[in-house]
Design an enzyme around this catalytic site. Structure first.
Site, PDB file in Angstrom:
ATOM      1  N   CYS A  60       0.794  -1.229   0.000  1.00 54.21           N
ATOM      2  CA  CYS A  60       0.000   0.000   0.000  1.00 54.21           C
ATOM      3  C   CYS A  60       0.824   1.274   0.000  1.00 54.21           C
ATOM      4  O   CYS A  60       0.395   2.293  -0.541  1.00 54.21           O
ATOM      5  CB  CYS A  60      -0.923   0.024   1.217  1.00 54.21           C
ATOM      6  N   CYS A  63       1.568   3.827  -3.068  1.00 55.54           N
ATOM      7  CA  CYS A  63       0.610   4.818  -3.547  1.00 55.54           C
ATOM      8  C   CYS A  63       0.151   5.769  -2.457  1.00 55.54           C
ATOM      9  O   CYS A  63      -0.123   6.935  -2.722  1.00 55.54           O
ATOM     10  CB  CYS A  63      -0.618   4.134  -4.130  1.00 55.54           C
ATOM     11  N   HIS A  64       0.045   5.276  -1.252  1.00 50.63           N
ATOM     12  CA  HIS A  64      -0.523   6.090  -0.182  1.00 50.63           C
ATOM     13  C   HIS A  64       0.536   6.712   0.716  1.00 50.63           C
ATOM     14  O   HIS A  64       0.214   7.583   1.534  1.00 50.63           O
ATOM     15  CB  HIS A  64      -1.480   5.240   0.659  1.00 50.63           C
ATOM     16  N   MET A 101      -7.651   0.083  -8.577  1.00 41.11           N
ATOM     17  CA  MET A 101      -7.315  -0.989  -7.642  1.00 41.11           C
ATOM     18  C   MET A 101      -8.094  -2.253  -7.984  1.00 41.11           C
ATOM     19  O   MET A 101      -9.321  -2.214  -8.070  1.00 41.11           O
ATOM     20  CB  MET A 101      -7.638  -0.559  -6.210  1.00 41.11           C
ATOM     21  N   HIS A 337       5.280  10.813 -11.324  1.00 43.82           N
ATOM     22  CA  HIS A 337       5.564   9.377 -11.251  1.00 43.82           C
ATOM     23  C   HIS A 337       6.605   8.982 -12.287  1.00 43.82           C
ATOM     24  O   HIS A 337       7.780   9.173 -12.073  1.00 43.82           O
ATOM     25  CB  HIS A 337       4.288   8.566 -11.402  1.00 43.82           C
ATOM     26  N   HIS A 379      -0.349   6.884 -17.010  1.00 46.43           N
ATOM     27  CA  HIS A 379       0.686   5.974 -16.505  1.00 46.43           C
ATOM     28  C   HIS A 379       1.464   5.433 -17.701  1.00 46.43           C
ATOM     29  O   HIS A 379       1.151   4.375 -18.243  1.00 46.43           O
ATOM     30  CB  HIS A 379       0.063   4.835 -15.700  1.00 46.43           C
TER      31      HIS A 379
END
Length: 559
Positions: A60, A63-64, A101, A337, A379
């Site tokens: 996790c 991304c978080h 997700m 990113h 992306h």
């Protein structure tokens, strides 16, 4: 030991494993009666909390964030998660969202999901720091430079070797692209995110999500790790010095935690300099966890382009004098990113994916050239460069949050009317894409959709004829490569991810896997001209193969 999750976003590219995107708003709860007792905060035993913390880190945090402040994924601090409550959080984790997700109900047990729902409603705990003393203590020079081979000791065509991440075994397989045989497997860090090549093409630099950095020498009879160090607790990116006179001299590694980058000796990995990336965002607000996302090395000057995710700032780092290090800071957009060079290698295009933009940096002038609005959550991986039949030189990205491929003009000199604009959007076979790919010798444009919840779409790829893109309504071909891999029935969805060309540009390789190390995986090799399957590489040692990096193409930034 926690079960390994099948989520392909643990590539490396964008580890969106717990992207609680909350695509559908939570139902508004009825106001509690005045006499209702407040809901108690969730608790976990020490053992369950430790296990949930391990899962959060591995699945996790990418991304978080380690501090749960969010980036591509939502902010998961208790002030936000407690509003949703355990029941809804468990449903989101079990069934996934439209935001990228996938479902986890066949990956994590009900208890693991319940524990994770409780864990993210509890206060986040900051991990310890990892400074220069720690780096130097972790550094191991297994083979000094003077003791290494002075010539290539094997007959492998090193230009056509593929460095393949074996995510769940913590290894990298070096596969001979000519024979399609595994040349060697080396033990590396957990879930290697990327492999990068030295300017000479001799060394493969690999970085694990756990911060372990390995230097692989390909001049031995079998690929051999000659140096190792630990860059931090979580990391994603490395690159090397490629400018003339600095070949193989330096390497740079960026960390997610602690938020920093380090400059190393390129042939030994000895830590030389450490720079923190903590600071304010493009909005002028302080952020305690501005993580280092992608790094690319310029071929035209002694400079790295280092992208700082949470701040939206792009650092142009001059490594010609590291004792007096110079940085140019380019403001762009959050949250940066991955990205790649345009065909001229003057402009760097990087996805600010949570802002639905692509930032364009003119590295010759050292300034922002444009911010391009795109569809939801671009992306690109490194993206795809080609000559469009109508718009001239372009660069393309696919999207996690939209079923389109965005094509951006990249030629301000000869085609200024198209430069830094989305000149065309074409359909992908589904949303939840991670990578788009082509090659200068190819006439095709490929895109995957591995995180799509539909097994048929997740196991397929889209391919467009570049010449057809000039037509009013171009039609793609969709290939079911999971079926071609013939892995049999598996518990998890068979996902096809990350196209990578061979040196000649006449083959494109795709990984097919379920994300479970106990189930079979494969690499499907497709003839780029005929779009037919040439080979299916199967081997028990190929444990969840994900990112594949061809030596020649990676060395020269060909995409």
């Amino acid at each position: 030991m926690q079960k390994r999750i099948r989520n392909v976003l643990m590539l490396a590219s964008l580890p969106l494993a717990m992207n609680l995107a909350f695509a559908a708003p939570a139902e508004k709860a009825a106001a509690p009666a005045a006499s209702a007792a407040p809901v108690a905060a969730p608790t976990l035993s020490a053992e369950d909390k430790a296990a949930a913390g391990k899962t959060y880190f591995e699945r996790c945090a990418g991304c978080h964030g380690m501090l749960r402040k969010g980036a591509t994924g939502k902010n998961l601090e208790p002030a936000n998660t407690a509003k949703l409550g355990s029941s809804r959080l468990e449903k989101i984790m079990s069934y996934g969202t439209e935001g990228g997700m996938p479902n986890f109900d066949d990956i994590l047990s009900k208890k693991e999901i319940a524990n994770m729902a409780a864990y993210i409603q509890m206060p986040a705990e900051a991990p310890p720091e990892w400074g220069m003393k720690d780096m130097k203590a972790s550094w191991k020079l297994h083979v000094p430079v003077a003791q290494r081979p002075t010539k290539q000791m094997n007959d492998i065509n090193l230009k056509n070797v593929f460095a393949v991440t074996l995510r769940d075994s913590g290894e990298v397989a070096l596969i001979d692209g000519d024979t399609k045989k595994i040349w060697g497997i080396v033990k590396t860090g957990y879930a290697v995110h990327i492999s990068r090549l030295s300017a000479s093409g001799r060394y493969v630099h690999v970085i694990g999500r756990d911060g372990r950095y390995d230097l692989i020498d390909m001049w031995y009879e079998k690929p051999t790790i000659v140096a190792t160090m630990k860059a931090g607790y979580e990391a994603r990116s490395v690159d090397t010095s490629k400018y003339k006179g600095f070949e193989d001299k330096y390497a740079v590694v960026g960390s997610y935690w602690p938020p920093q980058y380090a400059i190393l000796d390129g042939e030994t990995l000895e830590p030389l300099k450490l720079i923190s990336t903590r600071g304010v965002t493009v909005d002028g607000e302080y952020h305690p966890e501005p993580r280092v996302a992608s790094i690319v090395s310029s071929h035209d000057k002694p400079e790295w382009v280092i992208n700082i995710k949470e701040t939206g700032m792009i650092k142009l780092v001059d490594y010609s004098d590291i004792n007096n290090l110079k940085e140019v800071t380019v403001n762009s957009a959050k949250f940066l990113h991955d990205g790649g060079w345009d065909a001229s290698k003057r402009y760097f295009l990087v996805a600010a994916n949570a802002s639905n933009k692509v930032a364009v940096v003119d590295t010759k002038e050292g300034k922002l050239a444009a911010l391009v609005d795109t569809a939801k959550i671009p992306h690109p991986g490194r993206g795809a460069n080609f000559i469009h039949p109508k718009y001239g030189p372009v660069w393309a990205t696919s999207h996690l949050g939209a079923d389109v491929i965005s094509i951006i003009g990249t030629d301000p000199a000869k085609n200024p009317q198209h430069a830094w604009k989305v000149v065309q959007e074409v359909k992908n076979h589904g949303a939840n894409s991670l990578f788009v790919k082509t090659h200068p010798k190819s006439k095709n444009l490929w895109a995957d959709a591995p995180l799509n919840p539909d097994p048929k779409l997740a196991g397929s790829v889209t391919v467009y004829s570049i010449a057809d893109l000039g037509n009013p309504d171009p039609k793609p071909q969709v290939l079911d490569l999971a079926a071609a891999a013939d892995l049999g029935k598996t518990k998890g969805i068979q996902r096809v991810v990350h196209g990578e060309y061979n040196e000649k540009g006449d083959e494109i390789w795709f990984s097919v896997w379920t994300g479970n190390k106990t189930e079979p995986s494969a690499i499907v090799v497709v003839d780029d001209k005929t779009r037919t399957v040439k080979n299916v590489i199967k081997d028990p040692r190929l444990v969840t193969p994900t990112g594949k990096f061809n030596v020649y193409n990676t060395q020269h930034d060909i995409y």
